[in-house]
Design a protein around this motif. Sequence first.
Motif, PDB file in Angstrom:
ATOM      1  N   VAL A 105       0.792  -1.208   0.085  1.00  0.00           N
ATOM      2  CA  VAL A 105       0.069  -0.064  -0.013  1.00  0.00           C
ATOM      3  C   VAL A 105       1.035   1.268   0.145  1.00  0.00           C
ATOM      4  N   ASN A 106       0.254   2.447  -0.344  1.00  0.00           N
ATOM      5  CA  ASN A 106       1.135   3.763  -0.346  1.00  0.00           C
ATOM      6  C   ASN A 106       1.004   4.159   1.043  1.00  0.00           C
ATOM      7  N   SER A 107       2.111   5.067   1.495  1.00  0.00           N
ATOM      8  CA  SER A 107       2.202   5.506   2.634  1.00  0.00           C
ATOM      9  C   SER A 107       0.933   6.390   3.030  1.00  0.00           C
ATOM     10  N   PRO A 142      13.273  -5.073   8.223  1.00  0.00           N
ATOM     11  CA  PRO A 142      14.838  -5.239   7.576  1.00  0.00           C
ATOM     12  C   PRO A 142      15.890  -4.948   8.627  1.00  0.00           C
ATOM     13  N   GLY A 143      16.903  -5.885   8.812  1.00  0.00           N
ATOM     14  CA  GLY A 143      17.804  -5.741   9.628  1.00  0.00           C
ATOM     15  C   GLY A 143      17.666  -5.261  11.310  1.00  0.00           C
ATOM     16  N   LYS A 144      16.366  -5.582  11.652  1.00  0.00           N
ATOM     17  CA  LYS A 144      16.010  -5.453  13.132  1.00  0.00           C
ATOM     18  C   LYS A 144      15.739  -6.540  13.752  1.00  0.00           C
ATOM     19  N   GLU A 145      15.687  -6.738  14.921  1.00  0.00           N
ATOM     20  CA  GLU A 145      15.144  -7.784  15.779  1.00  0.00           C
ATOM     21  C   GLU A 145      13.540  -8.048  15.800  1.00  0.00           C
ATOM     22  N   ARG A 146      13.087  -9.209  16.131  1.00  0.00           N
ATOM     23  CA  ARG A 146      11.518  -9.209  15.919  1.00  0.00           C
ATOM     24  C   ARG A 146      11.132  -8.503  17.006  1.00  0.00           C
ATOM     25  N   GLU A 147       9.971  -7.774  16.830  1.00  0.00           N
ATOM     26  CA  GLU A 147       9.281  -6.784  17.775  1.00  0.00           C
ATOM     27  C   GLU A 147       7.703  -7.124  18.238  1.00  0.00           C
ATOM     28  N   LEU A 179      -0.095   4.024   7.763  1.00  0.00           N
ATOM     29  CA  LEU A 179       1.373   3.013   7.612  1.00  0.00           C
ATOM     30  C   LEU A 179       2.342   3.950   6.799  1.00  0.00           C
ATOM     31  N   THR A 180       3.680   3.958   7.296  1.00  0.00           N
ATOM     32  CA  THR A 180       4.769   4.563   6.369  1.00  0.00           C
ATOM     33  C   THR A 180       5.641   3.405   5.993  1.00  0.00           C
ATOM     34  N   SER A 181       6.733   3.890   5.250  1.00  0.00           N
ATOM     35  CA  SER A 181       7.698   3.021   4.970  1.00  0.00           C
ATOM     36  C   SER A 181       8.363   2.414   6.015  1.00  0.00           C
ATOM     37  N   GLU A 182       8.630   2.946   7.060  1.00  0.00           N
ATOM     38  CA  GLU A 182       9.187   2.265   8.381  1.00  0.00           C
ATOM     39  C   GLU A 182       8.314   1.337   8.963  1.00  0.00           C
ATOM     40  N   ASP A 183       7.254   0.967   8.430  1.00  0.00           N
ATOM     41  CA  ASP A 183       6.491  -0.304   8.759  1.00  0.00           C
ATOM     42  C   ASP A 183       6.541  -1.453   7.906  1.00  0.00           C
ATOM     43  N   SER A 184       7.403  -1.466   6.940  1.00  0.00           N
ATOM     44  CA  SER A 184       7.608  -2.535   6.026  1.00  0.00           C
ATOM     45  C   SER A 184       8.323  -3.623   6.565  1.00  0.00           C
ATOM     46  N   GLY A 185       7.951  -4.759   6.574  1.00  0.00           N
ATOM     47  CA  GLY A 185       8.720  -5.859   7.000  1.00  0.00           C
ATOM     48  C   GLY A 185       7.616  -7.330   7.113  1.00  0.00           C
ATOM     49  N   THR A 186       8.179  -8.021   7.764  1.00  0.00           N
ATOM     50  CA  THR A 186       7.240  -9.439   7.753  1.00  0.00           C
ATOM     51  C   THR A 186       6.601  -9.295   9.247  1.00  0.00           C
ATOM     52  N   TYR A 187       5.051  -9.677   9.209  1.00  0.00           N
ATOM     53  CA  TYR A 187       4.334  -9.628  10.315  1.00  0.00           C
ATOM     54  C   TYR A 187       4.073 -10.895  10.641  1.00  0.00           C
ATOM     55  N   MET A 225       6.204 -16.594  23.456  1.00  0.00           N
ATOM     56  CA  MET A 225       5.101 -16.923  22.670  1.00  0.00           C
ATOM     57  C   MET A 225       5.723 -18.415  22.270  1.00  0.00           C
ATOM     58  N   VAL A 226       4.643 -19.379  22.081  1.00  0.00           N
ATOM     59  CA  VAL A 226       4.987 -20.862  21.847  1.00  0.00           C
ATOM     60  C   VAL A 226       4.983 -21.121  20.417  1.00  0.00           C
ATOM     61  N   TYR A 227       3.841 -20.950  19.711  1.00  0.00           N
ATOM     62  CA  TYR A 227       3.478 -21.252  18.518  1.00  0.00           C
ATOM     63  C   TYR A 227       3.576 -19.681  17.566  1.00  0.00           C
ATOM     64  N   TRP A 228       3.906 -20.387  16.307  1.00  0.00           N
ATOM     65  CA  TRP A 228       4.238 -18.943  15.348  1.00  0.00           C
ATOM     66  C   TRP A 228       3.650 -19.301  14.085  1.00  0.00           C
ATOM     67  N   GLY A 229       3.026 -18.512  13.233  1.00  0.00           N
ATOM     68  CA  GLY A 229       2.724 -18.519  11.943  1.00  0.00           C
ATOM     69  C   GLY A 229       3.961 -18.322  10.895  1.00  0.00           C
ATOM     70  N   LYS A 230       3.826 -18.455   9.611  1.00  0.00           N
ATOM     71  CA  LYS A 230       5.001 -18.102   9.130  1.00  0.00           C
ATOM     72  C   LYS A 230       5.206 -16.688   8.397  1.00  0.00           C
ATOM     73  N   GLY A 231       4.065 -15.907   8.690  1.00  0.00           N
ATOM     74  CA  GLY A 231       4.533 -14.475   8.523  1.00  0.00           C
ATOM     75  C   GLY A 231       3.873 -14.005   7.137  1.00  0.00           C
ATOM     76  N   THR A 232       3.463 -12.843   7.180  1.00  0.00           N
ATOM     77  CA  THR A 232       2.879 -12.105   5.735  1.00  0.00           C
ATOM     78  C   THR A 232       3.729 -11.094   5.663  1.00  0.00           C
ATOM     79  N   LEU A 233       3.993 -10.586   4.470  1.00  0.00           N
ATOM     80  CA  LEU A 233       4.655  -9.766   3.884  1.00  0.00           C
ATOM     81  C   LEU A 233       3.984  -8.336   3.826  1.00  0.00           C
ATOM     82  N   VAL A 234       4.571  -7.100   4.458  1.00  0.00           N
ATOM     83  CA  VAL A 234       3.767  -5.882   4.558  1.00  0.00           C
ATOM     84  C   VAL A 234       4.978  -4.864   3.640  1.00  0.00           C
ATOM     85  N   THR A 235       4.258  -4.078   2.479  1.00  0.00           N
ATOM     86  CA  THR A 235       5.456  -3.275   1.996  1.00  0.00           C
ATOM     87  C   THR A 235       4.712  -1.834   1.958  1.00  0.00           C
TER      88      THR A 235
END
Length: 120
Positions: free
Chosen positions: A11-13, A40-45, A85-93, A107-117
């Motif tokens: 989506v656009n900013s 990108p380049g950061k730890e899971r948050e 949303l801003t470009s700084e929110d781009s990543g895998t959720y 957390m015990v169980y995790w999904g595989k993630g979905t990409l947000v750009t």
Amino acid sequence: VRLVESGGGSVNSGGSLRLSCAVDGAYRDARCVGWFRQLPGKEREGLSVIYRGGGDPIVADSVKGRFLISQAIDRRTVYLQMNNLTSEDSGTYYCASGDCSLRSDDMVYWGKGTLVTISS
């Protein structure tokens, strides 16, 4: 136990997205389900966690006022509404289930993630 995310995309900013997490099996045991992200380049948050039995969710200061977690009445789907949303929110959720905390280790169980750009 399965957690399946959907709703990611581009989506656009300034735009919005709503992520969904289908919780299969884990919801019966987990106290909480939450949303996390890895930029990108950061730890899971940790972003926000919702109590399976109800009550006020836990929300990270970094997204407070922009992101809102909710769950379906049958508690089998957990949503994350993301606004302004801003470009700084781009990543895998990621969706995760386990203890009621924003710490990934709780957390015990995790999904595989979905990409947000987000395009600026």
